[in-house]
Design a protein around this motif. Structure first.
Motif, PDB file in Angstrom:
ATOM      1  N   SER A  21       0.792  -1.006   0.045  1.00 24.12           N
ATOM      2  CA  SER A  21       0.080  -0.052  -0.008  1.00 24.12           C
ATOM      3  C   SER A  21       0.745   1.329  -0.041  1.00 24.12           C
ATOM      4  O   SER A  21       0.741   2.324  -0.881  1.00 24.12           O
ATOM      5  N   GLY A  22       2.008   1.181   0.755  1.00 23.47           N
ATOM      6  CA  GLY A  22       3.156   2.406   0.915  1.00 23.47           C
ATOM      7  C   GLY A  22       3.363   2.038  -0.644  1.00 23.47           C
ATOM      8  O   GLY A  22       3.491   3.865  -1.137  1.00 23.47           O
ATOM      9  N   GLY A  23       3.608   1.621  -1.510  1.00 23.56           N
ATOM     10  CA  GLY A  23       4.196   1.686  -2.706  1.00 23.56           C
ATOM     11  C   GLY A  23       2.976   2.048  -3.539  1.00 23.56           C
ATOM     12  O   GLY A  23       3.496   2.396  -4.475  1.00 23.56           O
ATOM     13  N   ILE A  24       1.967   2.164  -3.418  1.00 23.26           N
ATOM     14  CA  ILE A  24       1.294   2.057  -4.058  1.00 23.26           C
ATOM     15  C   ILE A  24       0.670   3.751  -4.216  1.00 23.26           C
ATOM     16  O   ILE A  24       0.350   5.014  -5.011  1.00 23.26           O
ATOM     17  N   SER A  25       0.846   4.192  -2.834  1.00 24.41           N
ATOM     18  CA  SER A  25       0.103   4.950  -2.661  1.00 24.41           C
ATOM     19  C   SER A  25       1.775   6.364  -2.705  1.00 24.41           C
ATOM     20  O   SER A  25       1.739   7.430  -3.282  1.00 24.41           O
ATOM     21  N   GLN A  26       2.684   5.736  -2.926  1.00 18.31           N
ATOM     22  CA  GLN A  26       4.494   7.007  -3.887  1.00 18.31           C
ATOM     23  C   GLN A  26       4.152   6.360  -5.048  1.00 18.31           C
ATOM     24  O   GLN A  26       4.385   7.590  -5.887  1.00 18.31           O
ATOM     25  N   ILE A  27       3.463   5.302  -6.221  1.00 11.55           N
ATOM     26  CA  ILE A  27       3.809   5.954  -7.204  1.00 11.55           C
ATOM     27  C   ILE A  27       2.401   7.313  -7.350  1.00 11.55           C
ATOM     28  O   ILE A  27       2.396   7.680  -8.468  1.00 11.55           O
ATOM     29  N   PHE A  28       1.434   6.627  -6.823  1.00 10.10           N
ATOM     30  CA  PHE A  28       0.277   7.973  -6.967  1.00 10.10           C
ATOM     31  C   PHE A  28       0.571   9.455  -6.299  1.00 10.10           C
ATOM     32  O   PHE A  28      -0.253   9.957  -6.971  1.00 10.10           O
ATOM     33  N   GLN A  29       1.313   8.970  -5.688  1.00 11.97           N
ATOM     34  CA  GLN A  29       2.054  10.219  -4.822  1.00 11.97           C
ATOM     35  C   GLN A  29       0.512  11.238  -4.500  1.00 11.97           C
ATOM     36  O   GLN A  29       0.899  12.373  -4.436  1.00 11.97           O
ATOM     37  N   TYR A  30       0.105  10.600  -3.804  1.00 12.38           N
ATOM     38  CA  TYR A  30      -1.223  11.165  -3.169  1.00 12.38           C
ATOM     39  C   TYR A  30      -1.001  12.137  -2.390  1.00 12.38           C
ATOM     40  O   TYR A  30       0.297  12.447  -1.178  1.00 12.38           O
ATOM     41  N   TYR A  46      11.059  11.860  -7.528  1.00 11.57           N
ATOM     42  CA  TYR A  46      10.660  11.016  -7.939  1.00 11.57           C
ATOM     43  C   TYR A  46      11.560   9.685  -7.756  1.00 11.57           C
ATOM     44  O   TYR A  46      10.672   7.884  -8.247  1.00 11.57           O
ATOM     45  N   PHE A  47      12.679   9.490  -7.015  1.00 13.11           N
ATOM     46  CA  PHE A  47      13.565   8.351  -5.842  1.00 13.11           C
ATOM     47  C   PHE A  47      12.320   7.518  -5.504  1.00 13.11           C
ATOM     48  O   PHE A  47      11.786   6.673  -5.338  1.00 13.11           O
ATOM     49  N   PHE A  48      11.111   8.134  -4.510  1.00 15.14           N
ATOM     50  CA  PHE A  48      10.381   7.906  -4.370  1.00 15.14           C
ATOM     51  C   PHE A  48       9.045   7.313  -5.490  1.00 15.14           C
ATOM     52  O   PHE A  48       8.659   5.723  -4.782  1.00 15.14           O
ATOM     53  N   ALA A  49       9.182   7.483  -5.974  1.00 14.39           N
ATOM     54  CA  ALA A  49       7.939   7.202  -7.035  1.00 14.39           C
ATOM     55  C   ALA A  49       8.728   5.698  -7.721  1.00 14.39           C
ATOM     56  O   ALA A  49       7.848   4.716  -7.950  1.00 14.39           O
ATOM     57  N   ILE A  50      10.085   6.101  -8.144  1.00 12.07           N
ATOM     58  CA  ILE A  50      10.858   4.308  -8.495  1.00 12.07           C
ATOM     59  C   ILE A  50      10.766   3.666  -6.857  1.00 12.07           C
ATOM     60  O   ILE A  50       9.886   2.446  -7.282  1.00 12.07           O
ATOM     61  N   LEU A  51      10.876   3.829  -6.091  1.00 11.18           N
ATOM     62  CA  LEU A  51      11.131   2.818  -4.861  1.00 11.18           C
ATOM     63  C   LEU A  51       8.808   2.256  -4.905  1.00 11.18           C
ATOM     64  O   LEU A  51       9.156   0.471  -4.736  1.00 11.18           O
ATOM     65  N   GLY A  52       8.423   3.103  -4.833  1.00 10.16           N
ATOM     66  CA  GLY A  52       6.995   2.202  -5.135  1.00 10.16           C
ATOM     67  C   GLY A  52       6.529   1.472  -6.031  1.00 10.16           C
ATOM     68  O   GLY A  52       6.232   0.696  -5.955  1.00 10.16           O
ATOM     69  N   VAL A  53       7.668   1.800  -7.087  1.00 13.97           N
ATOM     70  CA  VAL A  53       6.738   0.707  -8.078  1.00 13.97           C
ATOM     71  C   VAL A  53       7.272  -0.877  -7.753  1.00 13.97           C
ATOM     72  O   VAL A  53       6.931  -1.689  -7.597  1.00 13.97           O
TER      73      VAL A  53
END
Length: 137
Positions: A21-30, A46-53
């Motif tokens: 769920s944390g990864g999904i949040s990071q991808i969508f950057q709520y 952008y690091f957190f979007a990559i980490l989310g994936v």
């Protein structure tokens, strides 16, 4: 054997649900989730979007059957993510009440290690310490 399986699945879900769920949040950057960004850490967004994936893919890997080698990599990646998060927060003074952002990832790391140690035979690549020639393990 049934108790072992129950503990395995409980520990696995205690890791998979927050990581996924944390990864999904990071991808969508709520906006409600500040991406785990701490101003003191100064990681680029952008690091957190990559980490989310990678978190979502790792969660899927430890939950689906088969693919033991992929599971080993996923467990390792989640271990590095959790310990890296704890160390990053510790490096900036363990912000939060009672160092929560240092302690919480370390507790989840413990859950992850129990999940890894109790995984069923079908999710294991091979033995950790193979017997030497002529000696029993």
């Amino acid at each position: 054997m049934k108790a072992r399986s129950i503990v395995y699945w409980v520990m696995t879900l205690l890791v998979a649900l927050p990581i996924g769920s944390g990864g999904i949040s990071q991808i969508f950057q709520y906006r409600a989730n500040p991406h785990g960004i701490v101003p003191e850490l100064v990681y680029p967004t952008y690091f957190f979007a990559i980490l989310g994936v990678w978190k979502v893919l790792g969660t899927i890997a430890i939950l689906v059957p088969r693919f033991p080698r992929l599971k080993e990599w996923a467990y390792a990646g989640i271990f590095f993510d959790l310990t890296g998060a704890a160390l990053s927060c510790a490096a900036v003074g363990g912000y939060g009440a009672y160092g929560f952002h240092v302690i919480a990832p370390l507790i989840m790391t413990g859950f992850l290690m129990v999940s890894w140690a109790l995984r069923p035979q079908s999710r294991i690549i091979g033995v950790l310490f193979p017997a030497k020639e002529g000696r029993a393990a």
